[in-house]
Design an enzyme around this catalytic site. Sequence first.
Site, mmCIF file in Angstrom:
data_model
loop_
_atom_site.group_PDB
_atom_site.id
_atom_site.type_symbol
_atom_site.label_atom_id
_atom_site.label_comp_id
_atom_site.label_asym_id
_atom_site.label_seq_id
_atom_site.Cartn_x
_atom_site.Cartn_y
_atom_site.Cartn_z
ATOM 1 N N HIS A 24 0.861 -1.190 0.000
ATOM 2 C CA HIS A 24 0.000 0.000 0.000
ATOM 3 C C HIS A 24 0.894 1.236 0.000
ATOM 4 C CE1 HIS A 24 -3.901 2.084 1.236
ATOM 5 N NE2 HIS A 24 -2.987 3.048 1.226
ATOM 6 N N HIS A 26 1.559 4.906 -2.638
ATOM 7 C CA HIS A 26 1.109 5.684 -3.792
ATOM 8 C C HIS A 26 2.306 6.268 -4.531
ATOM 9 C CE1 HIS A 26 -3.219 5.854 -2.580
ATOM 10 N NE2 HIS A 26 -2.670 5.584 -1.400
ATOM 11 N N GLU A 210 -11.004 4.254 6.881
ATOM 12 C CA GLU A 210 -9.913 5.126 7.324
ATOM 13 C C GLU A 210 -10.519 6.418 7.872
ATOM 14 O OE1 GLU A 210 -5.954 7.402 5.495
ATOM 15 O OE2 GLU A 210 -7.543 6.704 4.168
ATOM 16 N N ASP A 288 2.128 3.915 2.759
ATOM 17 C CA ASP A 288 1.146 4.833 2.190
ATOM 18 C C ASP A 288 1.802 5.903 1.317
ATOM 19 O OD1 ASP A 288 -1.386 5.726 1.638
ATOM 20 O OD2 ASP A 288 -1.838 6.442 3.643
ATOM 21 N N ASP A 289 2.168 7.045 1.888
ATOM 22 C CA ASP A 289 2.861 8.132 1.176
ATOM 23 C C ASP A 289 4.098 8.470 1.999
ATOM 24 O OD1 ASP A 289 0.786 8.874 -0.968
ATOM 25 O OD2 ASP A 289 -0.386 8.980 0.888
#
Length: 351
Positions: A24, A26, A210, A288-289
Amino acid sequence: MGTATPQVEGVDELIAALPKAELHVHLEGSIVPELALRLAARRGVALPGAERGVEGLREAYRFASFRDFLKVYIALSNTLQQAEDFSDAVFGIAEGLAAQRICWVEMTFTPMTHVTQGVDPDAMLAGLADGRRRALDQLGVEFAWVFDVVRSLPEQGPQTLELALRARDQGVIGLGVGGPEGPQWSVAPLAEVFERGRSEGLKSVPHAGEQHGPPSLRETLDLLAPDRIGHGVRCLEDPELTAELADRQIPLEVCPSSNVALGVVPSFAAHPLPRLLAAGVELSLASDDPPLFGTTLIEEYQRCAAAFEWGPAQVLAIAQAGVRHSFMPEQRKRELLAAQRQVAQAHASQP
């Protein structure tokens, strides 16, 4: 984030050494400041804080709200305009992954964010493919893609699916849903798109649970038939829903530092990850980021080990879950799981 975490004896070395999968993360949110400045200079794009160089951009990455986060994210997206930009972004990200011994990454990418800004779809797909090839050939990092739709822009679903199907031979493995989450943004308009994607062999990997709680997860389970769920940590607000996730063995992609930064949970120590494991929910760790949340996948492991007193066995179990929950070919899974066991055994035999 970014504060030092206590060392856990013997565990940090294992975390660094284990070959890992990242499920996961991006693309746009993985562009580190140095790479972002190079891409922005090439295309004449203004990035927040960039007039003060790398440090100024790093300060902009330390956003105060989800709205600020989106501003930075969109600015980063605007640096990607031509095939070479996408290729260089993928390869630059891969360099950071390789340094962490991440050899397989299922990276989320929002193609329509770029197409609606005038980017040529053929150039975009060609750039992604070239960056993916370079990453595998030069760094041993293999990319698979999840093409996602912004939840508040469901009209972009059909074209996202079309692009995903066009690029299946370039590593696209699934469809996702991201963006703002709440009762005003139902996934019902995307149900048909996801059904068609599944019929074509694409996996369903939406974000849910989320920013919004059990109702979002329930709708996602009922309408999108997820193979995995991004985040999902608020399932614990509904014990029956939590039990269903555990019984159906639908894995969650858990991103603790992201959850803290965006206010989903108040602190790392308060993160529900241990309760999810205790409830039998399948999960893996993800970043995630990462530069936007001041983390890396290795740091997510380290922070969890420190906060939740993980020993080597738990670290290995989480790393192996990342491989098992991935969509890599079965033979590749067996090889990577075996490599992880070998590293763990070598670590255990050290005095």
